[in-house]
Design a protein around this motif. Structure first.
Motif, short mmCIF file in Angstrom:
data_model
loop_
_atom_site.label_atom_id
_atom_site.label_comp_id
_atom_site.label_asym_id
_atom_site.label_seq_id
_atom_site.Cartn_x
_atom_site.Cartn_y
_atom_site.Cartn_z
N PRO A 26 -47.31 1.94 16.27
CA PRO A 26 -47.75 1.18 17.44
C PRO A 26 -49.24 1.38 17.68
N THR A 27 -49.92 0.32 18.11
CA THR A 27 -51.32 0.45 18.48
C THR A 27 -51.41 1.11 19.86
N GLU A 28 -52.62 1.43 20.26
CA GLU A 28 -52.80 2.12 21.55
C GLU A 28 -52.25 1.30 22.71
N ILE A 29 -52.55 0.00 22.72
CA ILE A 29 -52.06 -0.82 23.84
C ILE A 29 -50.54 -0.96 23.80
N GLN A 30 -49.97 -1.00 22.61
CA GLN A 30 -48.51 -1.06 22.50
C GLN A 30 -47.87 0.22 23.02
N ARG A 31 -48.48 1.35 22.70
CA ARG A 31 -47.94 2.64 23.18
C ARG A 31 -47.97 2.73 24.70
N GLN A 48 -59.54 -5.90 23.85
CA GLN A 48 -60.12 -6.95 23.03
C GLN A 48 -59.03 -7.59 22.19
N THR A 49 -59.27 -8.85 21.82
CA THR A 49 -58.36 -9.51 20.90
C THR A 49 -58.30 -8.70 19.61
N GLY A 50 -57.11 -8.61 19.05
CA GLY A 50 -56.96 -7.84 17.82
C GLY A 50 -56.46 -6.43 18.04
N SER A 51 -56.18 -6.07 19.30
CA SER A 51 -55.72 -4.72 19.60
C SER A 51 -54.20 -4.59 19.48
N GLY A 52 -53.51 -5.71 19.24
CA GLY A 52 -52.05 -5.68 19.14
C GLY A 52 -51.36 -6.02 20.44
N LYS A 53 -52.10 -6.64 21.37
CA LYS A 53 -51.52 -6.90 22.70
C LYS A 53 -50.41 -7.93 22.67
N THR A 54 -50.45 -8.89 21.73
CA THR A 54 -49.41 -9.92 21.69
C THR A 54 -48.03 -9.29 21.56
N SER A 150 -37.58 -14.57 34.60
CA SER A 150 -37.80 -13.25 35.20
C SER A 150 -39.17 -12.68 34.84
N TYR A 151 -39.82 -13.29 33.85
CA TYR A 151 -41.09 -12.74 33.36
C TYR A 151 -42.10 -13.86 33.15
N MET A 152 -43.36 -13.57 33.55
CA MET A 152 -44.45 -14.50 33.26
C MET A 152 -45.64 -13.73 32.70
N VAL A 153 -46.22 -14.27 31.64
CA VAL A 153 -47.40 -13.67 31.03
C VAL A 153 -48.54 -14.69 31.08
N MET A 154 -49.69 -14.28 31.60
CA MET A 154 -50.90 -15.08 31.46
C MET A 154 -51.79 -14.36 30.45
N ASP A 155 -51.88 -14.93 29.26
CA ASP A 155 -52.69 -14.33 28.20
C ASP A 155 -54.11 -14.89 28.28
N GLU A 156 -55.08 -14.04 27.91
CA GLU A 156 -56.50 -14.43 27.94
C GLU A 156 -56.87 -14.99 29.31
N PHE A 185 -53.06 -10.35 30.74
CA PHE A 185 -53.83 -9.72 29.67
C PHE A 185 -55.16 -10.44 29.51
N SER A 186 -56.21 -9.65 29.33
CA SER A 186 -57.55 -10.25 29.31
C SER A 186 -58.53 -9.24 28.71
N ALA A 187 -59.60 -9.75 28.09
CA ALA A 187 -60.65 -8.86 27.60
C ALA A 187 -61.43 -8.28 28.78
N THR A 188 -61.60 -9.11 29.83
CA THR A 188 -62.28 -8.67 31.06
C THR A 188 -61.49 -9.19 32.27
N ILE A 189 -61.70 -8.58 33.41
CA ILE A 189 -61.05 -9.03 34.64
C ILE A 189 -62.14 -9.44 35.63
N PRO A 190 -62.53 -10.72 35.65
CA PRO A 190 -63.58 -11.18 36.56
C PRO A 190 -63.17 -11.02 38.03
N GLN A 191 -64.15 -10.85 38.89
CA GLN A 191 -63.88 -10.69 40.32
C GLN A 191 -63.16 -11.91 40.88
N SER A 192 -63.50 -13.09 40.38
CA SER A 192 -62.89 -14.33 40.90
C SER A 192 -61.40 -14.46 40.54
#
Length: 437
Positions: A26-31, A48-54, A150-156, A185-192
């Motif tokens: 497992p990658t760090e984000i998966q763990r 970041q994209t490529g970390s195994g978040k999907t 029961s579940y919703m994901v907003m990717d990027e 899930f996001s690379a950054t979390i903007p204030q807006s």
């Protein structure tokens, strides 16, 4: 021997799917993410994209699917068709290993909406994946019934915000049950983005993954411009110069894979082809031949190549820049394994500078190279010309001296350099006198 992912008590079919993909650890984000999703926590995941978040969210969510309930159970949004397609392919690969049918459907713009409505009238998917605009249209028309999810994901999420799709995601989320689990899930979390998070998330846990080294030290990561050359000619040169033990050439689509394979075949190379348009029986046959090293060259698409885990891949060539860093890392990671050295080559045309800059901003370092007189040699950084322009623009431009230089080049006579220097000194003296005044 147990597989590392078995620690998460995933259903057996998911473990089989993971083995096919080739995940070893497992990658760090998966763990960090998988256990929290299993606890029912709302999550804000930054990586970041490529970390195994999907697979960090797909695996635990698929583990919760009840195939006997013919209702939407998971809703996943992505801001672009390409990203949606990648999520759809990853989810479909997991679903394909389930003995009980798990229906995964994709809803994106540019496809036949009426056909999707007709299909939804017959049966709802267990997993709905798509772009916010099309999904929201189907939800508003009561065709896609997301209120059962029961579940919703907003990717990027940051890209979703940038592209102006947050309102559509908001409307989709408003239809979900209040006790549903929200994953962002996001690379950054903007204030807006904060008002949306406060509206739909209950005491979310923030999981932040710092950037890691994305390419092994054992891999030389070359960057080669195809300016003025046919891409397939450059690929042929690279494949025939170094006599690779085994080379994988990656393209973004099956049509491009076929085009490159034909071009290399026309130039005398025996090439194996692996993409989604090949039947499963044919693909298994080709894979056996590749494993037996019957082929020295393989041209493949990303999704079809996910299960390729071949020892001794010496070269990887990106015939095209992949749309996502996930795919770039997946490709390059095919070489430089088990303590072996490897070479990764990315080809680009002058119009693809921005894509290269994006990869560099995510921690990818390239070595600029070019193929010249039958060998690969170091070349200047592609930004050098722009830097030189900037430097030149900063230097004062003396039209009189410039004119003398041009004239001197046409009439090269003895002493012209001394004349120019005298003229320069004369101008400097005049300048000093003016400054003293």
């Amino acid at each position: 021997m147990t597989h590392p992912f078995e620690q998460y008590n995933l259903k057996p079919y998911l473990i089989e799917a993971i083995k096919e993909i080739g995940f070893q650890e497992p990658t760090e984000i998966q763990r960090k993410v998988i256990p929290e999703i299993k606890k029912g926590r709302d999550i804000i995941g930054q990586s970041q994209t490529g970390s195994g978040k999907t697979h960090a969210f797909l695996l635990p969510l698929f583990n919760q699917i009840d195939p006997s309930r013919e209702q939407v159970q998971i809703v996943i949004t992505a801001p672009s068709r390409e990203l949606s397609d990648q999520l759809f392919q990853a989810a479909s690969q997991l679903a394909a290993h389930s003995e009980e049918e798990i229906i995964v459907q994709q809803f994106i713009g540019g496809t036949d909406k009426q056909r999707q409505i007709d299909k939804l009238t017959q049966k709802q998917p267990h997993v709905a994946i798509g772009t916010p605009g099309r999904m929201n249209d189907l939800v508003k028309q009561n065709a896609l019934l997301t209120h059962t999810a029961s579940y919703m994901v907003m990717d990027e999420a940051d890209m979703t915000l940038d592209m102006g799709f947050l309102e559509e995601v908001d409307q989709i989320a408003a239809r979900l049950p209040e006790n549903g689990q929200m994953l962002i899930f996001s690379a950054t979390i903007p204030q807006s983005l904060q008002p949306f998070l406060k509206k739909y998330m209950k005491n979310p846990i923030n999981i932040v993954i710092e950037n890691q080294q994305v390419i092994s030290d054992r891999v030389e990561n070359w960057l080669i411009s195809t300016k003025g050359k046919k891409r397939v000619d450059v690929i042929h040169q690279l494949l025939t110069l170094g006599q690779p033990y085994l080379a994988l050439v990656f393209a973004n689509t099956k049509d491009k894979v076929d085009e490159i394979a034909k071009g290399l075949g026309d130039r005398g190379l025996d090439v194996a082809v692996v993409h989604g348009g090949i039947s499963s029986r044919e693909r298994r046959r080709v894979m056996r031949q590749i494993q037996n090293l019957d082929y020295q060259y393989v041209v493949a698409s990303d999704l079809a190549a996910r299960g390729i885990d071949i020892k001794g891949v010496s070269h990887v060539i990106n015939a095209e820049i992949p749309h996502e860093l996930d795919f770039f890392i997946h490709r390059v990671g095919r070489t430089g394994r088990n303590g072996m050295d490897g070479i990764a080559v990315t080809l680009y045309s002058p119009g693809e500078e921005k894509a290269i800059e994006t990869l560099e901003s995510m921690g990818i370092s390239f070595q600029p190279k070019e193929v010249k007189q039958g060998e690969v040699i170091d070349t200047h950084d592609r930004n050098r010309r722009e830097q030189r322009k900037d430097q030149n623009s900063k230097e004062a431009f003396d039209s009189e001296i410039h004119g003398m230089r041009k004239k001197a080049k046409k009439n090269v006579k003895p002493g012209y350099k001394r004349k120019i220097e005298r003229k320069k000194e004369e101008k400097r003296r005049k300048a000093r006198k003016l400054n003293k005044k």
